[in-house]
Motif scaffolding. Structure first.
Motif, PDB file in Angstrom:
ATOM      1  N   SER A  93       0.851  -1.188   0.000  1.00 33.07           N
ATOM      2  CA  SER A  93       0.000   0.000   0.000  1.00 33.07           C
ATOM      3  C   SER A  93       0.887   1.239   0.000  1.00 33.07           C
ATOM      4  O   SER A  93       1.373   1.653   1.047  1.00 33.07           O
ATOM      5  CB  SER A  93      -0.900  -0.003   1.240  1.00 33.07           C
ATOM      6  N   VAL A 123       0.226   4.388  -0.351  1.00 29.63           N
ATOM      7  CA  VAL A 123      -0.341   5.535   0.373  1.00 29.63           C
ATOM      8  C   VAL A 123      -1.563   5.090   1.168  1.00 29.63           C
ATOM      9  O   VAL A 123      -2.183   4.062   0.869  1.00 29.63           O
ATOM     10  CB  VAL A 123      -0.750   6.680  -0.583  1.00 29.63           C
ATOM     11  N   ASN A 174      -3.249  10.243   5.970  1.00 34.35           N
ATOM     12  CA  ASN A 174      -2.378  10.981   5.060  1.00 34.35           C
ATOM     13  C   ASN A 174      -0.930  10.548   5.286  1.00 34.35           C
ATOM     14  O   ASN A 174      -0.136  11.237   5.923  1.00 34.35           O
ATOM     15  CB  ASN A 174      -2.532  12.482   5.287  1.00 34.35           C
ATOM     16  N   ARG A 175      -0.597   9.378   4.783  1.00 33.20           N
ATOM     17  CA  ARG A 175       0.749   8.842   4.958  1.00 33.20           C
ATOM     18  C   ARG A 175       1.155   8.126   3.679  1.00 33.20           C
ATOM     19  O   ARG A 175       0.311   7.692   2.888  1.00 33.20           O
ATOM     20  CB  ARG A 175       0.802   7.887   6.145  1.00 33.20           C
ATOM     21  N   LYS A 176       2.447   7.990   3.471  1.00 32.95           N
ATOM     22  CA  LYS A 176       2.947   7.297   2.283  1.00 32.95           C
ATOM     23  C   LYS A 176       4.275   6.644   2.615  1.00 32.95           C
ATOM     24  O   LYS A 176       5.005   7.085   3.515  1.00 32.95           O
ATOM     25  CB  LYS A 176       3.115   8.273   1.114  1.00 32.95           C
ATOM     26  N   SER A 228      -4.069   7.468   1.697  1.00 29.88           N
ATOM     27  CA  SER A 228      -5.136   8.371   1.250  1.00 29.88           C
ATOM     28  C   SER A 228      -5.744   7.884  -0.066  1.00 29.88           C
ATOM     29  O   SER A 228      -5.177   7.052  -0.763  1.00 29.88           O
ATOM     30  CB  SER A 228      -4.591   9.787   1.082  1.00 29.88           C
ATOM     31  N   CYS A 229      -6.911   8.444  -0.388  1.00 26.67           N
ATOM     32  CA  CYS A 229      -7.588   8.076  -1.632  1.00 26.67           C
ATOM     33  C   CYS A 229      -8.351   9.281  -2.168  1.00 26.67           C
ATOM     34  O   CYS A 229      -8.892  10.077  -1.392  1.00 26.67           O
ATOM     35  CB  CYS A 229      -8.546   6.905  -1.399  1.00 26.67           C
ATOM     36  N   SER A 254       0.759   1.404   4.453  1.00 21.79           N
ATOM     37  CA  SER A 254       1.390   2.680   4.110  1.00 21.79           C
ATOM     38  C   SER A 254       2.200   3.265   5.262  1.00 21.79           C
ATOM     39  O   SER A 254       2.905   4.256   5.067  1.00 21.79           O
ATOM     40  CB  SER A 254       0.320   3.684   3.663  1.00 21.79           C
ATOM     41  N   HIS A 289       0.813   8.157  -4.803  1.00 27.54           N
ATOM     42  CA  HIS A 289       2.201   8.235  -4.348  1.00 27.54           C
ATOM     43  C   HIS A 289       3.007   9.037  -5.376  1.00 27.54           C
ATOM     44  O   HIS A 289       2.975   8.737  -6.573  1.00 27.54           O
ATOM     45  CB  HIS A 289       2.811   6.848  -4.191  1.00 27.54           C
TER      46      HIS A 289
END
Length: 356
Positions: free
Chosen positions: A35, A37, A56-58, A39-40, A278, A90
């Protein structure tokens, strides 16, 4: 026609890895779902991970690139870019996917397709084994309702799919371009039009699957049952839209609820399948990847080999194989078919197995 085997498993094609598990009690995984990221850019009403809150992470690019080499060294064969968010969000996805392929790892992608502009498609399609678009409505209005986006996003996604198909054909790429439609009461009326649209766009296949409850925390609890007395007729009619170049597949086992029936008590499939969220945490499987007791470790603290052969994964592995009762797991767990296959091999019920 090609056989995609969506409801089964392919472990029989990896006898050497199965032999390792039977001989040594452990092996490195064949498949990883990553995964990039959290977020979507869509808010599909049936999202399995909406209760996580779209964090909100990557994944950090540099570490993820070095991870590819570690995975290859441990014999990983395939990597699916999907997870709890939209992978194309990403910023360095155009680096990550080719790096997987450069290390001899087959790469797949699940995406809603909105961000697959021509430049990005050119950068990643040559490195992909397949891309599967999440396409859950056949009209602008219904798409907006199901994906919780503006109606014009439907036009953008269809245009991007057509462009991907054109790129594949003009450059002779080997990537398989498919789509998936989660059939629920709210989009049933537009399913036929969705199939027509995707057939015209030139995708290789469209697969229909039912909504399955992943967690009691999900926002969508089902909008009512699909019409059981009409379902077979509906699926047959949809399949009838297939051609020599476009296959329509209905996952009948899933619609019938067969995947919820288990002939085994514990999980051995997690030896061959693993997931990376993520936050950089490697875990046993998708339904539990946010639960600490199923986490193996962080890629920011250890190498993949250290995590896989470490004490924490050992504890999770023993729990999965000896204590966890799979009757409490979601009915559509990915290792289900593998577990059903392994149950008889690891604990044979047949007498005199050497008399083949």
């Amino acid at each position: 026609m090609k056989n995609y085997n969506f409801d089964g498993h392919k472990l029989a094609y990896h006898p050497e890895r199965l032999g390792e598990l039977m001989k040594d009690g452990d092996c490195f995984p064949i498949y990883l779902e990553i995964s990039p990221v959290g977020s979507c850019n869509h808010r599909c009403i049936f999202c399995a991970y909406d209760f996580i809150g779209y964090p909100n992470r990557k994944l950090e690019t540099g570490r993820t690139l070095t991870l590819m080499k570690e995975l290859a060294d441990c014999g990983l064969k395939s990597m699916l870019f999907a997870g709890e968010g939209e992978p194309l969000l990403h910023p360095d996805i155009s680096l990550l996917i080719p790096e997987a392929r450069a290390n001899g790892i087959d790469a797949g992608l699940f995406t809603n397709g909105q961000l697959l502009k021509p430049g990005l498609a050119q950068a990643i399609l040559p490195s992909l084994t397949f891309v599967r678009f999440s396409f859950n409505a056949g009209t602008r209005e219904n798409y907006a309702q199901i994906h919780s986006v503006a109606p014009e996003v439907f036009d953008t996604v269809v245009a991007n799919i057509r462009q991907a198909v054109s790129l594949k054909r003009s450059q002779g790429l080997g990537v398989t371009i498919g789509a998936q439609f989660v059939l629920i009461p709210e989009n049933l009326e537009s399913a036929y039009q969705a199939a027509l649209t995707l057939r015209e766009a030139g995708v290789d296949y469209l697969v229909f699957k039912p909504f399955v409850q992943q967690s009691s925390q999900q926002g969508y609890q089902g909008g009512g049952a699909l019409p059981a007395d009409q379902l077979e007729e509906i699926l047959t009619r949809l399949e009838g839209l297939g051609t020599d170049r476009f296959k329509v597949l209905a996952r009948r086992q899933s619609f019938a609820g067969c995947r919820g029936t288990r002939s085994y008590r514990h999980c051995y499939g997690a030896n061959f399948i693993t997931v990376l969220n993520s936050a950089g945490v490697l875990s046993s499987c998708l339904p539990y990847w946010e639960r600490e007791e199923f986490g193996y470790g962080s890629i920011y603290q250890q190498s993949f080999r250290e995590i896989w052969q470490g004490a924490q994964r050992g504890r999770v592995k023993r729990n999965l194989e000896q204590q966890l009762e799979v009757s409490g797991c979601p009915p559509n767990c990915r290792p289900h078919a593998i577990n059903a296959f392994l149950a008889e091999i690891l604990n044979p019920s047949v007498e005199h197995v050497n008399f083949i």
